[in-house]
Design an enzyme around this catalytic site. Structure first.
Site: not given
Length: 326
Positions: A196, A249
């Site tokens: 992330k 992400k």
């Protein structure tokens, strides 16, 4: 050069039926996960300005949206909660009376076949907007882990099918896995937000979830955008800690990371087509600068082509309806 001296690749593109027969990457509605922002109450549908078509919704409308997704072929939702009150420790995150827990119960009661995933983080619940407990000006990694585990257990207890920790605390998957096992939820899978990044593409989400940090930023715990090899270490760490599914992400600016992870790890891989990616296509479409539907489907296809098995996207229902039309 004569025509017999070069390959005739266009021969395979001239006919629409043949193009469809040779399609290398096919999107499927069953691969989509639809994120929803839930609040307590009833009859609430508050538009999120930078995300046209996406709203903060109350429990009753969340049930309707989950059923609408299922009718379109989207079988899974990902829930984010906006609490009534916040505090320094994000204590509401594990409360059975908060919106996520209540939405899980409502959706599973009305639509048992809907696969409900819950985001596990504290940022929506803390008054400072960071993803964990603050010690001085830093987020205390180890002090945050028990709270994340407690939150995950509360979601599983409400009926969540899967939990997805997104705080980017070292050891969060291991802490949650241990907490779930101890509470009798050893069969509940964990989808780690493994790689992330500290991305500018989260801007609309922070408005939607009211989760912008009140000081500093999240670069001390989320990954720097220029890191590639480090992402593989993060994925490997999540797998070592017991993650069942890994995630990259954002998706669009990190297709190379998705590709590398898909080639290196034999584990189901999700990619999050995040709010900023959704918003920039929606805005350009509204302005008439591009064909919104074509751009949306092109982006989703690129994520699939890069190697994602699952795509978390705010476009899930719309894309599924387009796929159904053929």
């Amino acid at each position: 050069m004569t025509s017999d001296q070069y390959p005739h690749l266009r021969r395979l593109r001239r006919n629409a039926t043949l193009r469809d027969m040779l399609n290398e990457n096919r999107l499927a509605a069953s691969e989509f996960i639809y994120p929803m922002f839930v609040v307590n109450g009833s009859g609430v549908r508050t538009p999120i300005e930078p995300m046209p078509g996406i709203d903060q919704i109350s429990l009753d409308i969340a049930v309707e949206e989950a059923q609408r997704a299922m009718e379109a072929g989207v079988k899974s939702v990902l829930l984010f909660g906006i609490p009534d009150e916040k505090d320094a420790t994000g204590s509401g995150a594990s409360s059975p009376d908060e919106a996520v827990q209540r939405a899980v119960q409502a959706i599973k009661k009305a639509s048992p076949e809907t696969y409900v995933i819950t985001d596990v983080c504290l940022c929506e619940y803390t008054d400072h907007g960071h993803c964990g407990i603050i010690n001085g000006n830093d987020v205390d990694n180890d002090a945050t882990l028990p709270l994340l585990a407690q939150t995950a257990v509360s979601h599983a207890d409400a009926g969540a099918d899967m939990v997805a920790p997104s705080a980017m605390m070292d050891g969060q998957v291991a802490a949650i896995r241990a907490g779930l096992n101890e509470a009798g939820f050893s069969d509940t899978p964990v989808m780690g937000y493994s790689a992330k990044y500290a991305s500018a593409f989260y801007g609309p989400f922070r408005i939607a979830a009211d989760s912008a940090p009140q000081f500093g930023d999240r670069r001390a715990y989320q990954m720097a955008p220029n890191q590639g090899r480090e992402a593989m270490r993060e994925v490997e760490a999540d797998l070592d800690e017991g993650a069942d599914i890994i995630m990259v992400k954002p998706a669009l600016a990190y297709l190379d990371v998705i590709k590398e992870a898909s080639m290196r790890f034999d584990t189901p891989l999700a990619a999050y087509n995040v709010s900023g990616e959704y918003s920039m296509i929606a805005a350009a479409g509204q302005a008439g600068w591009l064909d919104r539907e074509r751009a949306m489907m092109e982006v989703l296809t690129s994520i699939k082509r890069a190697g994602a098995d699952l795509i978390i996207t705010y476009s899930a229902i719309e894309a599924a309806e387009i796929i159904a039309k053929g």
